[in-house]
Design an enzyme around this catalytic site. Sequence first.
Site, PDB file in Angstrom:
ATOM      1  N   GLU A 198       0.832  -1.201   0.000  1.00 20.19           N
ATOM      2  CA  GLU A 198       0.000   0.000   0.000  1.00 20.19           C
ATOM      3  C   GLU A 198       0.868   1.253   0.000  1.00 20.19           C
ATOM      4  OE1 GLU A 198      -4.117  -0.702   2.344  1.00 20.19           O
ATOM      5  OE2 GLU A 198      -2.330  -1.088   3.543  1.00 20.19           O
ATOM      6  N   GLU A 199       1.901   1.247   0.813  1.00 23.28           N
ATOM      7  CA  GLU A 199       2.786   2.410   0.889  1.00 23.28           C
ATOM      8  C   GLU A 199       3.411   2.699  -0.472  1.00 23.28           C
ATOM      9  OE1 GLU A 199       6.513   4.043   3.634  1.00 23.28           O
ATOM     10  OE2 GLU A 199       5.788   1.981   3.867  1.00 23.28           O
TER      11      GLU A 199
END
Length: 504
Positions: A175-176
């Site tokens: 996600e990052e």
Amino acid sequence: MALSRVVVAKQKKTWNRKVLFILGVLFVLGIIALIVVAVVQNRPLPKNLKYGIVLDAGSSHTNLYIYQWPAEKENDTGVVEQVAECKVEGNGISSYYLKPTDAGRSLLHCMNKAQEVIPATQQKETPVYLGATAGMRLLRRTNPEVADKVLTSVEDTLRSSHFDFQGARIITGQEEGAYGWITINYLLGNFIQEWSYFKSVRTSGALDLGGASTQITFESDENIESEDNSLHFRLYGKTYNVYTHSFLCYGKDQALRLQLANSITNIQNISLLNPCFNSGYTRNLNTSDLYNSPCVSDQKTLTTPPNIRIEGTGDYNLCKQFVQEIFHLSHCTYSRCSFNGIFQPVLQGEFGAFSAFYFVMDFLKLSKEKVSLDTVKETVERHCAKPWSEVKSESGKVKEKYLSEYCFSGVYILTLLELGYGFNSSSWKDITFLGKIHGSDAGWTLGYMLNLTNMIPSELPFSPPLSHGGYIGLMVFFSVFLLFVLLTCWLSFRKPKCLQKGII
């Protein structure tokens, strides 16, 4: 007979005055109505803005970002821009593992700052999110109960604020990386700036380097052999297929731990000569602090001394050799890999490198314009060769911890990009080191906010009180009415000859 004519003339004159007065009043009313309709319809409309707050709880520090966007959205995704930021004092929330309740209190100053930026009438509807990254991922791996206590402390503080608390969670490395990719492509205008049926805009890859992890994300035309590294997004009406991977323990701070731990296994005394620090620099290292990270905890031995004195030698080539040892390149079960057996397709397109990539290159004066790979290597080598006293005298305002590690960080970035990800002299020119773009920080938080706006219901924009057709109709009606009044006046006082026939 003459008297009768005089009486009629007086009556006509009185009637003409009354008609003139009535027509004059109607004309003035018509003018006023025309002006009122035009002014009301064309007055500036109020801005229908929404706000959102995202806290980036990284391994070394926490930043608060405030974003705003129009309530009416473009292609189901809000046009978001950063309007303010606040750096939370102290280290990242994962550093409060000994006293978790202090993690929440550390955010109060920046939350109060947010109240000064966002209008009071909109604070209750302003969502606030906190995303914790690699520092909390490592804490959860070693002590999940303490990690939960830290998150609970943070949640309690944010829930008690004036804003609409939506959640605090540890985001995944994928996600990052993905949200960082969204951020830089949004800021560079690759999503909406070139809307054309005849021109396809290629997105830029994203390179993110934090304290505990590093991410690489880019759009790929190849088949992504590892399902865990494949993500799909739909933004501004278009679908994107991207490759992403996050390497936990390969942020610059944890990478330094890996390098130091490798070196310590070979020492016979409490003094360690390290080529990745400038000559003349010394640091006392508590090995208990070094090995409290799960990235290196398994390397501690019974013979490891409790304290070690690090002495820098500033040898670029030897430092590069030491750094290369933390990358494992031999094992790969896919058609191709980056390092540590992780699949990576062929690099495609341009890349934006941000966070620690930018901060280190900016310190070395390599971020303002694109330079060759050889120039970067020469610059890093020159910096490593400088005595510590010279480094301090040239950069007195930089904190000693960061200043002392720029030699290692420069070598590590070169090794990660070249040996790890596969950039070479030709593809190096495709990398741009990014800090702020159009006033917004390059990082994952803006991408996170952009993605979240897909879940925020779209609202109709403020519109004029009348429809376009209704406005045009009223303007025509009052214009015709004024012309009718003027024509009536003209006919009443300057009758055409055809209307005067029969009048003696």
